[in-house]
Design a protein around this motif. Sequence first.
Motif, PDB file in Angstrom:
ATOM      1  N   MET A  98       4.683  -6.325   0.587  1.00 22.01           N
ATOM      2  CA  MET A  98       5.104  -4.929   0.513  1.00 22.01           C
ATOM      3  C   MET A  98       4.126  -4.049   1.292  1.00 22.01           C
ATOM      4  SD  MET A  98       4.656  -1.727  -0.797  1.00 22.01           S
ATOM      5  CE  MET A  98       3.275  -2.067  -1.870  1.00 22.01           C
ATOM      6  N   LYS A  99       2.819  -4.296   1.082  1.00 19.80           N
ATOM      7  CA  LYS A  99       1.804  -3.504   1.769  1.00 19.80           C
ATOM      8  C   LYS A  99       1.937  -3.633   3.288  1.00 19.80           C
ATOM      9  CE  LYS A  99      -3.228  -3.202   2.231  1.00 19.80           C
ATOM     10  NZ  LYS A  99      -4.509  -3.800   1.801  1.00 19.80           N
ATOM     11  N   LYS A 100       2.094  -4.869   3.757  1.00 22.03           N
ATOM     12  CA  LYS A 100       2.213  -5.108   5.195  1.00 22.03           C
ATOM     13  C   LYS A 100       3.475  -4.454   5.746  1.00 22.03           C
ATOM     14  CE  LYS A 100       2.250  -8.825   8.633  1.00 22.03           C
ATOM     15  NZ  LYS A 100       2.207 -10.297   8.845  1.00 22.03           N
ATOM     16  N   GLN A 101       4.571  -4.574   5.008  1.00 23.19           N
ATOM     17  CA  GLN A 101       5.844  -4.006   5.458  1.00 23.19           C
ATOM     18  C   GLN A 101       5.742  -2.480   5.567  1.00 23.19           C
ATOM     19  OE1 GLN A 101       9.105  -4.288   2.643  1.00 23.19           O
ATOM     20  NE2 GLN A 101      10.579  -4.594   4.289  1.00 23.19           N
ATOM     21  N   LYS A 102       5.148  -1.841   4.561  1.00 23.84           N
ATOM     22  CA  LYS A 102       4.991  -0.390   4.583  1.00 23.84           C
ATOM     23  C   LYS A 102       4.088   0.043   5.739  1.00 23.84           C
ATOM     24  CE  LYS A 102       7.396   0.980   1.017  1.00 23.84           C
ATOM     25  NZ  LYS A 102       8.509   1.953   1.138  1.00 23.84           N
ATOM     26  N   TRP A 103       2.996  -0.693   5.929  1.00 24.86           N
ATOM     27  CA  TRP A 103       2.061  -0.331   6.979  1.00 24.86           C
ATOM     28  C   TRP A 103       2.703  -0.441   8.356  1.00 24.86           C
ATOM     29  CZ3 TRP A 103      -1.612   2.291   8.847  1.00 24.86           C
ATOM     30  CH2 TRP A 103      -2.258   1.915  10.024  1.00 24.86           C
ATOM     31  N   VAL A 144       4.899   2.611   8.935  1.00 24.41           N
ATOM     32  CA  VAL A 144       4.124   3.824   9.185  1.00 24.41           C
ATOM     33  C   VAL A 144       3.489   3.777  10.572  1.00 24.41           C
ATOM     34  CG1 VAL A 144       2.098   5.138   8.461  1.00 24.41           C
ATOM     35  CG2 VAL A 144       3.665   4.245   6.749  1.00 24.41           C
ATOM     36  N   LYS A 145       2.923   2.632  10.929  1.00 25.54           N
ATOM     37  CA  LYS A 145       2.266   2.478  12.222  1.00 25.54           C
ATOM     38  C   LYS A 145       3.268   2.637  13.369  1.00 25.54           C
ATOM     39  CE  LYS A 145      -0.623  -0.755  14.853  1.00 25.54           C
ATOM     40  NZ  LYS A 145       0.279  -0.894  15.996  1.00 25.54           N
ATOM     41  N   LYS A 146       4.461   2.093  13.202  1.00 21.56           N
ATOM     42  CA  LYS A 146       5.494   2.206  14.236  1.00 21.56           C
ATOM     43  C   LYS A 146       5.862   3.661  14.473  1.00 21.56           C
ATOM     44  CE  LYS A 146      10.106   0.515  15.482  1.00 21.56           C
ATOM     45  NZ  LYS A 146      11.266  -0.308  15.046  1.00 21.56           N
ATOM     46  N   SER A 147       6.007   4.409  13.387  1.00 19.50           N
ATOM     47  CA  SER A 147       6.341   5.823  13.520  1.00 19.50           C
ATOM     48  C   SER A 147       5.218   6.585  14.211  1.00 19.50           C
ATOM     49  CB  SER A 147       6.606   6.428  12.139  1.00 19.50           C
ATOM     50  OG  SER A 147       7.734   5.817  11.545  1.00 19.50           O
ATOM     51  N   GLU A 191      -7.182   4.988  13.143  1.00 20.29           N
ATOM     52  CA  GLU A 191      -8.147   4.822  12.053  1.00 20.29           C
ATOM     53  C   GLU A 191      -7.906   5.852  10.956  1.00 20.29           C
ATOM     54  OE1 GLU A 191     -10.372   2.373  11.472  1.00 20.29           O
ATOM     55  OE2 GLU A 191      -9.345   1.460  13.176  1.00 20.29           O
ATOM     56  N   ASP A 192      -7.601   7.091  11.343  1.00 22.31           N
ATOM     57  CA  ASP A 192      -7.265   8.123  10.354  1.00 22.31           C
ATOM     58  C   ASP A 192      -6.040   7.707   9.550  1.00 22.31           C
ATOM     59  OD1 ASP A 192      -9.328   9.684  11.168  1.00 22.31           O
ATOM     60  OD2 ASP A 192      -8.117  11.072  12.358  1.00 22.31           O
ATOM     61  N   LEU A 193      -5.069   7.136  10.254  1.00 25.59           N
ATOM     62  CA  LEU A 193      -3.836   6.692   9.605  1.00 25.59           C
ATOM     63  C   LEU A 193      -4.126   5.597   8.580  1.00 25.59           C
ATOM     64  CD1 LEU A 193      -0.696   7.055   9.737  1.00 25.59           C
ATOM     65  CD2 LEU A 193      -0.679   5.076  11.250  1.00 25.59           C
ATOM     66  N   LYS A 194      -4.992   4.651   8.960  1.00 28.68           N
ATOM     67  CA  LYS A 194      -5.344   3.555   8.048  1.00 28.68           C
ATOM     68  C   LYS A 194      -6.012   4.078   6.788  1.00 28.68           C
ATOM     69  CE  LYS A 194      -6.016  -0.103  11.512  1.00 28.68           C
ATOM     70  NZ  LYS A 194      -7.012  -0.985  12.159  1.00 28.68           N
ATOM     71  N   LEU A 197     -15.289   0.539  -6.584  1.00 33.52           N
ATOM     72  CA  LEU A 197     -14.036  -0.166  -6.822  1.00 33.52           C
ATOM     73  C   LEU A 197     -13.118  -0.047  -5.605  1.00 33.52           C
ATOM     74  CD1 LEU A 197     -12.008  -1.689  -8.562  1.00 33.52           C
ATOM     75  CD2 LEU A 197     -11.390   0.484  -9.647  1.00 33.52           C
ATOM     76  N   LYS A 198     -13.056   1.148  -5.048  1.00 34.70           N
ATOM     77  CA  LYS A 198     -12.234   1.359  -3.849  1.00 34.70           C
ATOM     78  C   LYS A 198     -12.728   0.471  -2.702  1.00 34.70           C
ATOM     79  CE  LYS A 198     -10.899   5.545  -2.830  1.00 34.70           C
ATOM     80  NZ  LYS A 198     -10.897   6.951  -2.324  1.00 34.70           N
ATOM     81  N   TYR A 199     -14.030   0.325  -2.600  1.00 36.20           N
ATOM     82  CA  TYR A 199     -14.620  -0.522  -1.555  1.00 36.20           C
ATOM     83  C   TYR A 199     -14.145  -1.971  -1.701  1.00 36.20           C
ATOM     84  CZ  TYR A 199     -18.253  -3.565   0.422  1.00 36.20           C
ATOM     85  OH  TYR A 199     -18.924  -4.571   1.082  1.00 36.20           O
ATOM     86  N   TYR A 200     -14.198  -2.511  -2.907  1.00 33.30           N
ATOM     87  CA  TYR A 200     -13.788  -3.901  -3.123  1.00 33.30           C
ATOM     88  C   TYR A 200     -12.294  -4.101  -2.855  1.00 33.30           C
ATOM     89  CZ  TYR A 200     -18.301  -4.900  -5.332  1.00 33.30           C
ATOM     90  OH  TYR A 200     -19.635  -5.075  -5.573  1.00 33.30           O
ATOM     91  N   LEU A 201     -11.478  -3.096  -3.171  1.00 33.42           N
ATOM     92  CA  LEU A 201     -10.028  -3.252  -3.020  1.00 33.42           C
ATOM     93  C   LEU A 201      -9.534  -2.959  -1.606  1.00 33.42           C
ATOM     94  CD1 LEU A 201      -8.572  -1.765  -6.338  1.00 33.42           C
ATOM     95  CD2 LEU A 201      -9.286  -4.098  -5.810  1.00 33.42           C
ATOM     96  N   GLN A 202     -10.303  -2.195  -0.837  1.00 35.53           N
ATOM     97  CA  GLN A 202      -9.832  -1.792   0.491  1.00 35.53           C
ATOM     98  C   GLN A 202     -10.475  -2.559   1.629  1.00 35.53           C
ATOM     99  OE1 GLN A 202     -10.385   2.470   0.770  1.00 35.53           O
ATOM    100  NE2 GLN A 202      -8.553   2.901  -0.439  1.00 35.53           N
ATOM    101  N   ARG A 203     -11.655  -3.095   1.433  1.00 34.98           N
ATOM    102  CA  ARG A 203     -12.391  -3.700   2.534  1.00 34.98           C
ATOM    103  C   ARG A 203     -12.257  -5.220   2.607  1.00 34.98           C
ATOM    104  NH1 ARG A 203     -13.642  -1.239   6.672  1.00 34.98           N
ATOM    105  NH2 ARG A 203     -15.729  -2.126   6.955  1.00 34.98           N
TER     106      ARG A 203
END
Length: 297
Positions: free
Chosen positions: A1-6, A9-12, A89-92, A127-133
């Motif tokens: 789901m995450k990959k599909q959404k990304w 968004v990236k295509k747009s 990078e801002d988008l990510k 926590l955000k660091y562990y989940l995002q990086r």
Amino acid sequence: MKKQKWEGVKKSFDNIELTSSLLKAGTFHEEEWMNEKGSIFTKLKGMFQKNKQDEAAIPYIDSNELSAEEEELDFECQPYFYAEPKSLEDLKVQFLNQLFPFQLKWASSTLTEKSIVKKAFYYDEALKYYLQRFPDTYLVLYKPVFILQNAPIELDTIIITPTGVWCITLLEAEDSAVFVGSNEKFWTKKKDDKEKKILSPLITINKTEKVVKKILEKYEIDFPVKKAILTRNGYIDYPMAPHHLTIIEKRNYDDWLKIMRHNHSPLKAIQLKTAEKLLYHCLTTCMRRYEWDIKEE
């Protein structure tokens, strides 16, 4: 789901960038550009949920305020741009920050039960660091509370990767602070001309490693267990460090993170079994979903 959404968004975003380049080159009329831009952002707004507050503010989601139907819909990730991104990078960053509350919601919900997540976790940078990086195939137990001999005990962060378990304690202080390690109960933190005694991180990291290994041995699970002391913005001076302890600091942090992020192994059965057994011995505070009681009646 995450990959599909990304990807969507990236295509747009790429379409907007392309149109902007054509406009600068004079091959695209301004009226066409405005129509195109408006069309793309309209599509993006359908995928994102607007937050007019500061980007650093992450909304608290109380699952108790949602009906069963609304709650299921709420699991659908619909982030919204805080502001127009200037680069990929801002988008990510915007995408990951919008996804973060949903990650916590998924982690605290099952089919029949749900937990109320402490509001502080929505603002917890570690926590955000562990989940995002790290890769999504890494399973994170953040500040887990284990029940040992009928007593609760909070341990360090445990990351279960496809190839082994990492027990990590995080040392965060002023930029370029120096932690002087020893085998005593206290370490020394130095910054400029100031010194401060801190409790040795070895106490909790050794305890975490011991608990993890004991549980794996109980269930005869042969899975590597490593322990590490991590400081992303400082230095650790510990010449007598045990050979089985990994020291990660400013000088080798980038190399370690690169290795961790480039682990492309898929989820493995032994990894899931390890997570299951560790969770079995963890304290869980939850409530049964009301709709299930209705169905049973």
